[in-house]
Design an enzyme around this catalytic site. Sequence first.
Site, PDB file in Angstrom:
ATOM      1  N   GLU A 251      18.894   1.185  16.348  1.00 47.08           N
ATOM      2  CA  GLU A 251      18.095   2.386  16.660  1.00 47.08           C
ATOM      3  C   GLU A 251      17.920   2.516  18.165  1.00 47.08           C
ATOM      4  OE1 GLU A 251      14.476   2.275  14.374  1.00 47.08           O
ATOM      5  OE2 GLU A 251      15.558   2.206  12.478  1.00 47.08           O
TER       6      GLU A 251
ATOM      7  N   ARG B 143       0.822  -1.218   0.000  1.00 53.49           N
ATOM      8  CA  ARG B 143       0.000   0.000   0.000  1.00 53.49           C
ATOM      9  C   ARG B 143       0.852   1.262   0.000  1.00 53.49           C
ATOM     10  NH1 ARG B 143      -2.475  -3.676   3.468  1.00 53.49           N
ATOM     11  NH2 ARG B 143      -0.749  -3.054   4.793  1.00 53.49           N
TER      12      ARG B 143
ATOM     13  N   HIS C 139      13.527   7.401  12.301  1.00 53.41           N
ATOM     14  CA  HIS C 139      12.399   6.461  12.181  1.00 53.41           C
ATOM     15  C   HIS C 139      11.074   7.177  12.469  1.00 53.41           C
ATOM     16  CE1 HIS C 139      11.184   1.946  12.543  1.00 53.41           C
ATOM     17  NE2 HIS C 139      10.234   2.674  11.981  1.00 53.41           N
ATOM     18  N   ILE C 140      10.776   8.142  11.594  1.00 54.04           N
ATOM     19  CA  ILE C 140       9.565   8.947  11.830  1.00 54.04           C
ATOM     20  C   ILE C 140       8.624   8.924  10.625  1.00 54.04           C
ATOM     21  CG2 ILE C 140      10.388  10.549  13.608  1.00 54.04           C
ATOM     22  CD1 ILE C 140      10.395  11.765  10.139  1.00 54.04           C
ATOM     23  N   GLY C 141       8.721   7.866   9.818  1.00 55.52           N
ATOM     24  CA  GLY C 141       7.898   7.786   8.606  1.00 55.52           C
ATOM     25  C   GLY C 141       6.427   8.094   8.829  1.00 55.52           C
ATOM     26  N   SER C 142       5.864   7.582   9.894  1.00 54.08           N
ATOM     27  CA  SER C 142       4.417   7.764  10.119  1.00 54.08           C
ATOM     28  C   SER C 142       4.121   8.854  11.155  1.00 54.08           C
ATOM     29  CB  SER C 142       3.811   6.439  10.595  1.00 54.08           C
ATOM     30  OG  SER C 142       4.436   6.043  11.808  1.00 54.08           O
TER      31      SER C 142
ATOM     32  N   ASP D  93      15.411   6.572   6.915  1.00 51.98           N
ATOM     33  CA  ASP D  93      14.517   6.722   8.075  1.00 51.98           C
ATOM     34  C   ASP D  93      14.824   5.654   9.116  1.00 51.98           C
ATOM     35  OD1 ASP D  93      12.350   7.647   9.637  1.00 51.98           O
ATOM     36  OD2 ASP D  93      10.968   6.222   8.706  1.00 51.98           O
TER      37      ASP D  93
ATOM     38  N   ARG E 271      12.858  -1.203   7.246  1.00 53.50           N
ATOM     39  CA  ARG E 271      13.509  -1.508   8.512  1.00 53.50           C
ATOM     40  C   ARG E 271      15.007  -1.542   8.235  1.00 53.50           C
ATOM     41  NH1 ARG E 271       9.398  -0.359  10.445  1.00 53.50           N
ATOM     42  NH2 ARG E 271       8.057  -1.504  11.879  1.00 53.50           N
TER      43      ARG E 271
HETATM   44  C1  DGY Z   1       5.536   1.134  11.303  1.00 52.05           C
HETATM   45  O1  DGY Z   1       4.353   1.444  11.430  1.00 52.05           O
HETATM   46  O2  DGY Z   1       5.906  -0.018  11.074  1.00 52.05           O
HETATM   47  C2  DGY Z   1       6.524   2.222  11.486  1.00 52.05           C
HETATM   48  O3  DGY Z   1       7.755   1.942  10.905  1.00 52.05           O
HETATM   49  C3  DGY Z   1       6.697   2.516  12.948  1.00 52.05           C
HETATM   50  O4  DGY Z   1       7.318   1.439  13.578  1.00 52.05           O
END
Ligand code: DGY
Length: 324
Positions: free
Chosen positions: A267, A156, A286-289, A262, A238
């Site tokens: 980490e 997605r 690690h702030i993608g979302s 990211d 990841r």
């Molecule tokens: C996810 O939703 O998998 C993001 O990478 C946050 O861990």
Amino acid sequence: MMKSKVFIAKKIPREVEEYLARYCEYRKWDSDEPISRAQLLEEVKDIEGLLITGGKIDRELLDHAPKLKVVSNISVGYNNFDLEAMGERKVLGTNTPSVLDDTVADLIFGLMLAVARRIPELDRFVKEGRWQKCSDEPFWGIDVHHATLGIIGMGRIGEAVAKRAKYGFSMEVLYYNRRRKPEVEESLGVHYRTLEQLLQEADYVVLMTPLTPESTGLMGPHEFSLMKKNAIFINASRGETVNEEALIAALEKGQIWGAGLDVFSQEPVDPGNPLLKMPNVVTVPHIGSATAKTRFAMAMLAAQNLVKALQGEVPPNLVEELRV
Ligand code: DGY
């Protein structure tokens, strides 16, 4: 009716907590620091439901949690689940797909633009008062529009990235995925390639695959050596999907033009990591979302998954490996 006991291992918005309070009796971890493993093992002793992000759900934890029925991740990734162990003990596991797709896709595009147009490097240049001459040749970057994008992992989020690339930036979009997706090829006009072909043709390589045993170390020395010299590599999946030493070597040798990251193999990232010294590498933690709206939606969805499972129903986002 007795309410099920739940432990909330991560800070969540007040409204989500209020929702949970209607259905469960809960204790919560209320610090910004991540909960320690020892504390988590202590907290799970008497609970039926666990709301968490990232903590390993393995045999050791399951041994400490004999009443556990469901682990609800506040994340789309669920590589923290030992799926075999959870399956054996009939512990359900859920994640939060869909609600974060556009937010992560925005960040991926931000990283592409930041690396290609050298935005963080030039931001420092201006703010440090070093902008004294008029020639801008030393600052030239490379174009994003009309370039070729290769997406590894057409889920997605991959589709949301492809839409931005096609409709916003007139890019040619290639993809590689475990399963070929003719329906997406048709609807978005993207083209399937083998991994090797994609790496050879793409100007931007976006890695967006879930972390599984097959995708661990997917990008190694051979894969980086196939990429174009002026290509940009983006990882928002990841850290473990990339052999980080190989990425560092590829950047040091000038095998690729730059990277936007990211995620990291460790980490929080070690401050001595050579990637942090490279001007052509743009990093975020690690702030993608991580927008307020999306993080709220993820926490609420995770809470709803948890409640449904505790009510004995199949939760809407039960991960596919644990479906019976
Ligand atoms: C996810 O939703 O998998 C993001 O990478 C946050 O861990």
